[in-house]
Design a protein around this motif. Structure first.
Motif, mmCIF file in Angstrom:
data_model
loop_
_atom_site.group_PDB
_atom_site.id
_atom_site.type_symbol
_atom_site.label_atom_id
_atom_site.label_comp_id
_atom_site.label_asym_id
_atom_site.label_seq_id
_atom_site.Cartn_x
_atom_site.Cartn_y
_atom_site.Cartn_z
ATOM 1 N N PRO A 1 0.821 -1.208 0.000
ATOM 2 C CA PRO A 1 0.000 0.000 0.000
ATOM 3 C C PRO A 1 0.855 1.258 0.000
ATOM 4 C CG PRO A 1 0.004 -1.017 2.172
ATOM 5 C CD PRO A 1 0.693 -1.983 1.257
ATOM 6 N N ILE A 2 0.390 2.268 -0.689
ATOM 7 C CA ILE A 2 1.034 3.580 -0.728
ATOM 8 C C ILE A 2 0.102 4.569 -0.039
ATOM 9 C CG2 ILE A 2 1.870 5.451 -2.205
ATOM 10 C CD1 ILE A 2 2.537 3.339 -4.322
ATOM 11 N N ALA A 3 0.581 5.205 1.018
ATOM 12 C CA ALA A 3 -0.226 6.186 1.743
ATOM 13 C C ALA A 3 -0.264 7.479 0.936
ATOM 14 C CB ALA A 3 0.355 6.433 3.130
ATOM 15 N N VAL A 4 -1.456 7.876 0.528
ATOM 16 C CA VAL A 4 -1.651 9.037 -0.338
ATOM 17 C C VAL A 4 -2.317 10.152 0.456
ATOM 18 C CG1 VAL A 4 -2.723 9.838 -2.480
ATOM 19 C CG2 VAL A 4 -1.939 7.479 -2.292
ATOM 20 N N PRO A 5 -1.815 11.389 0.388
ATOM 21 C CA PRO A 5 -2.496 12.481 1.088
ATOM 22 C C PRO A 5 -3.939 12.629 0.613
ATOM 23 C CG PRO A 5 -0.324 13.174 0.309
ATOM 24 C CD PRO A 5 -0.595 11.842 -0.315
ATOM 25 N N ALA A 6 -4.813 13.055 1.517
ATOM 26 C CA ALA A 6 -6.233 13.179 1.192
ATOM 27 C C ALA A 6 -6.458 14.114 0.016
ATOM 28 C CB ALA A 6 -6.998 13.659 2.423
ATOM 29 N N TRP A 7 -5.739 15.237 -0.011
ATOM 30 C CA TRP A 7 -5.947 16.205 -1.098
ATOM 31 C C TRP A 7 -5.502 15.634 -2.441
ATOM 32 C CZ3 TRP A 7 -1.464 17.267 -3.578
ATOM 33 C CH2 TRP A 7 -0.262 17.107 -2.864
ATOM 34 N N PHE A 8 -4.478 14.765 -2.438
ATOM 35 C CA PHE A 8 -4.017 14.134 -3.675
ATOM 36 C C PHE A 8 -5.058 13.132 -4.164
ATOM 37 C CE2 PHE A 8 -1.550 11.541 -6.505
ATOM 38 C CZ PHE A 8 -0.503 12.319 -6.964
ATOM 39 N N PHE B 1 14.544 9.855 -8.938
ATOM 40 C CA PHE B 1 13.964 8.592 -8.478
ATOM 41 C C PHE B 1 14.115 8.412 -6.976
ATOM 42 C CE2 PHE B 1 14.645 4.205 -7.134
ATOM 43 C CZ PHE B 1 13.416 3.651 -7.468
ATOM 44 N N ASP B 2 15.296 8.669 -6.437
ATOM 45 C CA ASP B 2 15.529 8.426 -5.013
ATOM 46 C C ASP B 2 14.594 9.268 -4.155
ATOM 47 O OD1 ASP B 2 17.485 6.572 -5.567
ATOM 48 O OD2 ASP B 2 19.147 7.967 -5.321
ATOM 49 N N ALA B 3 14.415 10.531 -4.522
ATOM 50 C CA ALA B 3 13.526 11.407 -3.751
ATOM 51 C C ALA B 3 12.082 10.936 -3.857
ATOM 52 C CB ALA B 3 13.653 12.853 -4.245
ATOM 53 N N THR B 4 11.682 10.506 -5.052
ATOM 54 C CA THR B 4 10.318 10.005 -5.237
ATOM 55 C C THR B 4 10.096 8.751 -4.421
ATOM 56 O OG1 THR B 4 10.396 10.855 -7.509
ATOM 57 C CG2 THR B 4 8.591 9.388 -6.945
ATOM 58 N N VAL C 1 7.320 8.170 -1.395
ATOM 59 C CA VAL C 1 6.242 7.199 -1.568
ATOM 60 C C VAL C 1 6.290 6.116 -0.493
ATOM 61 C CG1 VAL C 1 5.400 5.402 -3.139
ATOM 62 C CG2 VAL C 1 5.990 7.663 -4.016
ATOM 63 N N ARG C 2 7.461 5.836 0.047
ATOM 64 C CA ARG C 2 7.599 4.783 1.048
ATOM 65 C C ARG C 2 7.086 5.194 2.435
ATOM 66 N NH1 ARG C 2 11.871 0.754 0.258
ATOM 67 N NH2 ARG C 2 12.712 0.883 -1.847
ATOM 68 N N ARG C 3 6.891 6.451 2.678
ATOM 69 C CA ARG C 3 6.541 6.894 4.027
ATOM 70 C C ARG C 3 5.170 6.373 4.448
ATOM 71 N NH1 ARG C 3 10.494 10.451 5.287
ATOM 72 N NH2 ARG C 3 11.331 11.724 3.564
ATOM 73 N N ALA C 4 5.083 5.920 5.695
ATOM 74 C CA ALA C 4 3.799 5.466 6.228
ATOM 75 C C ALA C 4 2.834 6.633 6.377
ATOM 76 C CB ALA C 4 3.994 4.764 7.567
ATOM 77 N N GLU D 1 6.419 16.930 0.026
ATOM 78 C CA GLU D 1 6.974 16.012 -0.966
ATOM 79 C C GLU D 1 5.941 15.686 -2.034
ATOM 80 O OE1 GLU D 1 10.280 13.524 1.619
ATOM 81 O OE2 GLU D 1 8.219 12.780 1.572
ATOM 82 N N TRP D 2 4.717 15.379 -1.619
ATOM 83 C CA TRP D 2 3.692 14.982 -2.581
ATOM 84 C C TRP D 2 3.272 16.128 -3.495
ATOM 85 C CZ3 TRP D 2 1.328 10.378 -3.948
ATOM 86 C CH2 TRP D 2 1.808 9.256 -3.269
#
Length: 287
Positions: A74-81, A101-104, A108-111, A117-118
């Motif tokens: 699972p990828i945690a996505v901000p509500a506004w996104f 890529f590394d920054a992306t 994306v890995r953050r819980a 970032e997003w």
């Protein structure tokens, strides 16, 4: 379709019920059945294909409800996104731009996603999983979806175009790489949607690289005592070999886990069918 909201890893996302793909378990889903690319042959005639940039981001599947990596994490996505995304399945790349890529991947890995970032991430759409019609028709529908969202800073359809000849394709690739791009994707324009690794989707890059699954960690010796020495991996052809170079010290301390997918770079094949001078390039996101 019944609509609602649900909270996931601290992020409020749009919920669409019912949704059955991919099958979900606690914390991790079965890997979504996505279309995967094969390597483009030499001197390919590109006239039957639609051509787009190969983005160096993180592959992401949106099921109309939640977002997953290609491996089903699972990828945690901000509500506004998430609020900008439609209640239907989408396949694309989370992308911050060329060479990031590394920054992306870190974002994306953050819980718990970080808004700052997003707000730099765009979801570049390149497929409609399970949809009918040819790819050319699906690409047009993706453009319509992105236009309807009216959110160019975050949701775009990957630009698709025709290339007239092998020479023009080589020129386009050279120009893209000169500008910092990774390569090109070629999708057979009249192809129906199919999942798995298919000849209808090809990748073209200036250097050979492929994916492999991590089978084991081999301990290091000498200067790498107590660290990773090499990864034992298996590629798509079933060949097993070692990746011992290309790692940073941080990656040797915390190597890609067994079962995860990595990308390796190589220079041709040996007489035994093994990649020559294979080196680790990057982890493909998630185990």
């Amino acid at each position: 379709m019944q609509q609602g909201r649900r909270r996931f890893n601290g992020a409020l996302v749009a919920a669409a019920l019912p949704m059955a793909w991919p099958a979900q378990s606690a914390g991790k889903a079965e890997p979504p059945a996505l279309l995967l690319a094969q390597k483009a042959p030499a001197n390919l005639d590109p006239r039957r294909y639609l051509v787009s940039e190969k983005y160096d981001g993180v592959r992401a599947f949106w099921d109309g409800n939640l977002m997953f990596s290609r491996q089903g994490q699972p990828i945690a996505v901000p509500a506004w996104f998430a609020s900008h995304l439609p209640l239907r399945a989408l396949d694309g790349e989370l992308w911050m731009g060329r060479g990031r890529f590394d920054a992306t991947s870190a974002a994306v890995r953050r819980a718990k996603p970080l808004d700052e970032e997003w707000r730099q991430i765009r979801y570049m759409l390149f497929e409609l999983p399970g949809a009918d019609g040819s790819f050319e028709q699906r690409a047009e529908r993706l453009r319509a979806i992105a236009a309807e969202a009216a959110w160019a800073d975050g949701l775009q359809a990957a630009p698709q175009g025709r290339v007239a000849s092998p020479a023009a394709l080589r020129q386009r690739l050279a120009a893209l790489v000169k500008d910092g791009g990774e390569g090109l994707m070629l999708h057979l324009a009249d192809a129906p949607y199919k999942s798995g690794r298919q000849p209808a989707l090809l990748k073209l890059k200036p250097q050979d690289d492929e994916e492999a699954v991590v089978l084991a960690h081999l301990p290091g010796e000498g200067r790498y005592q107590g660290l990773l020495g090499a990864l034992k991996v298996r590629n798509a052809e079933g060949r097993e070999f070692l990746l011992g170079s290309g790692f940073s010290e941080a990656q040797r301390r915390a190597p890609p886990p067994v079962g995860s997918t990595v990308v390796y770079r190589y220079r041709g094949m040996s007489s035994k069918g093994l990649p020559r001078f294979a080196t680790f390039l990057r982890s493909e996101g998630y185990p």
